[in-house]
Design an enzyme around this catalytic site. Structure first.
Site, short mmCIF file in Angstrom:
data_model
loop_
_atom_site.label_atom_id
_atom_site.label_comp_id
_atom_site.label_asym_id
_atom_site.label_seq_id
_atom_site.Cartn_x
_atom_site.Cartn_y
_atom_site.Cartn_z
N GLY A 222 2.48 -14.54 -13.00
CA GLY A 222 2.99 -15.46 -11.99
C GLY A 222 2.31 -16.81 -12.11
O GLY A 222 2.67 -17.65 -12.95
N GLY B 165 -1.30 -12.85 -6.93
CA GLY B 165 -1.62 -14.17 -6.39
C GLY B 165 -2.95 -14.23 -5.66
O GLY B 165 -3.22 -15.19 -4.93
N HIS C 69 10.65 -7.12 -6.79
CA HIS C 69 9.34 -7.80 -6.73
C HIS C 69 8.76 -7.62 -5.32
O HIS C 69 9.50 -7.64 -4.34
CB HIS C 69 9.50 -9.28 -7.08
CG HIS C 69 8.18 -9.96 -7.30
ND1 HIS C 69 7.40 -10.39 -6.24
CD2 HIS C 69 7.49 -10.25 -8.43
CE1 HIS C 69 6.29 -10.93 -6.74
NE2 HIS C 69 6.33 -10.86 -8.06
N ASN D 92 7.00 -15.32 -14.45
CA ASN D 92 7.79 -15.38 -13.21
C ASN D 92 7.45 -16.68 -12.48
O ASN D 92 6.37 -16.81 -11.91
CB ASN D 92 7.46 -14.16 -12.33
CG ASN D 92 8.16 -14.22 -10.99
OD1 ASN D 92 9.12 -14.97 -10.80
ND2 ASN D 92 7.69 -13.43 -10.03
N LYS E 296 8.73 -17.91 -9.86
CA LYS E 296 8.94 -17.86 -8.40
C LYS E 296 9.72 -19.12 -7.96
O LYS E 296 10.59 -19.57 -8.68
CB LYS E 296 7.62 -17.70 -7.66
CG LYS E 296 6.77 -16.57 -8.24
CD LYS E 296 5.61 -16.20 -7.39
CE LYS E 296 4.75 -15.18 -8.11
NZ LYS E 296 3.78 -14.52 -7.27
N GLU F 198 7.27 -9.58 -3.40
CA GLU F 198 7.58 -10.67 -2.45
C GLU F 198 8.96 -10.46 -1.85
O GLU F 198 9.20 -10.75 -0.68
CB GLU F 198 7.45 -12.02 -3.16
CG GLU F 198 5.98 -12.36 -3.39
CD GLU F 198 5.71 -13.29 -4.55
OE1 GLU F 198 6.65 -13.92 -5.06
OE2 GLU F 198 4.54 -13.37 -4.96
N GLU G 18 2.79 -3.65 -10.43
CA GLU G 18 2.16 -4.83 -9.82
C GLU G 18 1.55 -4.44 -8.47
O GLU G 18 2.27 -4.45 -7.45
CB GLU G 18 3.21 -5.91 -9.59
CG GLU G 18 3.87 -6.40 -10.85
CD GLU G 18 4.31 -7.84 -10.68
OE1 GLU G 18 3.82 -8.68 -11.43
OE2 GLU G 18 5.12 -8.13 -9.78
N SER H 211 -2.42 -11.36 -10.98
CA SER H 211 -3.54 -12.26 -11.31
C SER H 211 -3.96 -12.20 -12.77
O SER H 211 -5.15 -12.27 -13.10
CB SER H 211 -4.74 -11.98 -10.38
OG SER H 211 -4.39 -12.27 -9.05
C1 PEP Z 1 3.93 -12.01 -9.94
O1 PEP Z 1 4.54 -12.98 -9.55
O2 PEP Z 1 4.54 -10.96 -10.11
C2 PEP Z 1 2.51 -12.10 -10.20
C3 PEP Z 1 1.92 -11.11 -10.82
O3 PEP Z 1 1.87 -13.22 -9.78
P1 PEP Z 1 0.35 -13.65 -10.14
O4 PEP Z 1 0.22 -13.55 -11.64
O5 PEP Z 1 0.23 -15.03 -9.63
O6 PEP Z 1 -0.55 -12.67 -9.46
#
Ligand code: PEP
Length: 255
Positions: free
Chosen positions: A234, A173, A95, A9, A11, A97, A167, A213
């Site tokens: 991400g 993040g 998601h 992803n 973003k 976010e 998630e 992460s």
């Molecule tokens: C995400 O964008 O869904 C995500 C899991 O980001 P990250 O891997 O940076 O935590």
């Protein structure tokens, strides 16, 4: 057997030309991908460039959102037929976010899931609890609720095309991933909910990923689990070397 899936992803990162260069580099770094599925989710503005790149042949394309209407006076929005026409196979929906910063709610997410299915896009529905939910012992209620509301009204046939990404919001993040045991526990709750809603056979074939992460250093921990069917990545998918390492590891755990 559920085929493993890794989703990157992006973003709001990379211009169209940066995206094309990234895909070229990634394709040079990963060995031929045959035992898992890899999905790239660039921003809308880079979808065309990625789709057109010969280097993206081994990867499927996902959008990061859509609007549930096919067309109309919805300034700034993008519809499922537009994404399908660009070559998308998947779309990430719900998601955290989007839920936290842009007001996406379960009912609207459900409309988006249905719009995706109607137009031949396979939804990747994200669910996850916040830290406050977790600390107040509400993880199960929150994630099973998001799951049921997001998939409300879907048939068994529809469900075949759905992927779930668990998630936890506190892990996205932050550099603090969930433990493997926590992710397995959540995935098991989600699968039980799918099986009681749509039957064992239909529930069993849905892929449930972990996201939050994931890095080259910890990916194996999740990918080795029978309860985790892949990862939504991400931050670590933005660098071709780290994403290629995750893909190489994922191939070694292929089912
Ligand atoms: C995400 O964008 O869904 C995500 C899991 O980001 P990250 O891997 O940076 O935590």
């Amino acid at each position: 057997m559920r085929r493993r899936l890794i989703v990157g992803n992006w973003k709001m990162h990379k211009t169209a030309s940066e995206a094309a260069a990234f895909v070229q580099r990634l394709s040079e770094l990963v060995p031929p991908i045959n035992s898992l599925e890899v999905v790239l989710a660039p921003p809308f503005t880079a979808l065309h460039a990625v789709a057109q790149s010969p280097a993206s042949r081994s990867f499927a394309l996902a959008a990061q959102n859509l609007h549930w209407e096919d067309q109309g006076a919805f300034t700034g929005e993008v519809s499922a037929p537009m994404l399908k026409d660009l070559g998308c196979r998947y779309v990430i929906l719900g998601h955290s976010e989007r839920r936290q910063m842009f007001g996406d709610r379960d009912e609207g997410i459900n409309r988006k899931v249905r719009a995706a299915l109607r137009h031949g896009l396979d939804p990747i529905l994200c669910v996850g609890e916040t830290l406050a939910d977790r600390e107040s012992g509400r993880t199960q209620t929150v994630i099973t609720d998001q799951l049921q509301r997001g998939l409300d009204g879907l048939s068994k046939e529809d469900l075949r095309r759905v992927t779930i990404a668990y998630e936890p919001v506190w892990a996205i993040g932050t550099g603090h991933p969930a433990s493997r045991a926590h992710a397995e526990g959540a995935n098991t709750m989600l699968r039980t909910t799918l099986e009681s809603g749509w039957g064992t056979e239909a529930g069993e074939q849905v892929r449930i990923l972990y996201g939050g992460s994931v890095t080259p250093e910890n990916a194996s921990e999740f990918l080795a689990s029978p309860q985790i069917d892949g990862a939504l990545v991400g931050g670590a998918c933005l660098d071709p070397h780290s994403f290629a390492t995750i893909l190489t590891l994922a191939q070694s755990f292929a089912r």
